[in-house]
Design a protein around this motif. Structure first.
Motif, PDB file in Angstrom:
ATOM      1  N   GLU A 284      67.874 -48.277 -89.066  1.00  0.00           N
ATOM      2  CA  GLU A 284      69.157 -47.708 -88.662  1.00  0.00           C
ATOM      3  C   GLU A 284      69.130 -46.214 -88.924  1.00  0.00           C
ATOM      4  OE1 GLU A 284      73.962 -48.493 -89.207  1.00  0.00           O
ATOM      5  OE2 GLU A 284      72.543 -49.578 -90.488  1.00  0.00           O
TER       6      GLU A 284
ATOM      7  N   CYS B  32      71.075 -45.080 -83.626  1.00  0.00           N
ATOM      8  CA  CYS B  32      70.668 -46.423 -83.198  1.00  0.00           C
ATOM      9  C   CYS B  32      70.549 -47.400 -84.362  1.00  0.00           C
ATOM     10  CB  CYS B  32      69.358 -46.364 -82.418  1.00  0.00           C
ATOM     11  SG  CYS B  32      67.890 -45.963 -83.381  1.00  0.00           S
TER      12      CYS B  32
ATOM     13  N   VAL C 194      66.539 -52.875 -80.165  1.00  0.00           N
ATOM     14  CA  VAL C 194      66.909 -51.517 -80.549  1.00  0.00           C
ATOM     15  C   VAL C 194      68.074 -51.119 -79.656  1.00  0.00           C
ATOM     16  CG1 VAL C 194      66.146 -49.134 -80.848  1.00  0.00           C
ATOM     17  CG2 VAL C 194      64.501 -51.011 -81.105  1.00  0.00           C
ATOM     18  N   ILE C 195      69.215 -50.818 -80.275  1.00  0.00           N
ATOM     19  CA  ILE C 195      70.425 -50.526 -79.497  1.00  0.00           C
ATOM     20  C   ILE C 195      71.006 -49.172 -79.899  1.00  0.00           C
ATOM     21  CG2 ILE C 195      70.943 -52.989 -79.291  1.00  0.00           C
ATOM     22  CD1 ILE C 195      73.271 -52.537 -81.291  1.00  0.00           C
ATOM     23  N   PRO C 196      71.639 -48.485 -78.946  1.00  0.00           N
ATOM     24  CA  PRO C 196      72.370 -47.291 -79.333  1.00  0.00           C
ATOM     25  C   PRO C 196      73.665 -47.699 -80.023  1.00  0.00           C
ATOM     26  CG  PRO C 196      72.689 -47.699 -76.999  1.00  0.00           C
ATOM     27  CD  PRO C 196      71.699 -48.732 -77.499  1.00  0.00           C
ATOM     28  N   LYS C 197      74.095 -46.919 -80.984  1.00  0.00           N
ATOM     29  CA  LYS C 197      75.382 -47.199 -81.631  1.00  0.00           C
ATOM     30  C   LYS C 197      76.533 -46.922 -80.666  1.00  0.00           C
ATOM     31  CE  LYS C 197      74.050 -46.767 -86.439  1.00  0.00           C
ATOM     32  NZ  LYS C 197      74.271 -46.049 -87.707  1.00  0.00           N
TER      33      LYS C 197
ATOM     34  N   LEU D 200      65.784 -43.597 -78.600  1.00  0.00           N
ATOM     35  CA  LEU D 200      65.590 -45.052 -78.640  1.00  0.00           C
ATOM     36  C   LEU D 200      64.118 -45.412 -78.475  1.00  0.00           C
ATOM     37  CD1 LEU D 200      68.637 -46.201 -76.467  1.00  0.00           C
ATOM     38  CD2 LEU D 200      68.407 -46.420 -78.953  1.00  0.00           C
TER      39      LEU D 200
ATOM     40  N   HIS E 189      69.940 -52.188 -74.469  1.00  0.00           N
ATOM     41  CA  HIS E 189      69.073 -52.533 -75.591  1.00  0.00           C
ATOM     42  C   HIS E 189      67.618 -52.595 -75.147  1.00  0.00           C
ATOM     43  CE1 HIS E 189      70.531 -56.323 -73.825  1.00  0.00           C
ATOM     44  NE2 HIS E 189      69.421 -56.906 -74.250  1.00  0.00           N
TER      45      HIS E 189
END
Length: 113
Positions: free
Chosen positions: A21, A25, A41-44, A64, A99
């Motif tokens: 984290e 992300c 893996v995701i963007p916040k 990312l 994602h």
């Protein structure tokens, strides 16, 4: 977005096995792994899909990708890995939040799907 599964994970409302984290992300283990290592893996920030990105997202997309590469190495995938971004229904996207899938730990076949 209040009804988004991944936004709820970012906010801590839904538990996930967090592996990485930073300010932009979050990475966590997929609950239905398709390989011995399967990390999302995701963007916040809520971005629905690649189809919803613009030139303004270039920095985020690069971040990312770099995070995915770092996570792959941290997960011991020195022999190789695959990064996948599913986009839209026909592309296999099941959660409407951008994602990246980091898959590894076994040889990846081609063609996929």
């Amino acid at each position: 977005m209040s009804d988004c599964l991944f936004c709820k994970i970012v906010a801590g409302g839904i538990p996930a096995k967090r592996l990485y984290e930073d300010e932009l992300c979050l990475a966590f283990a997929d609950i239905s792994p398709q390989a011995p290592v399967h990390v999302l893996v995701i963007p916040k920030e809520h971005v629905a899909s690649m189809a919803h990105t613009t030139a303004e997202h270039a920095g985020l997309l690069g971040h990312l990708a770099a995070a995915a590469a770092r996570i792959a190495l941290e997960q011991g995938l020195e022999k190789g890995y695959r990064i996948v971004i599913n986009t839209g229904e026909d592309g296999g996207q099941t959660v409407d939040h951008l994602h990246l899938h980091v898959l590894g730990g076994r040889p990846m076949g081609w063609p996929p799907g």
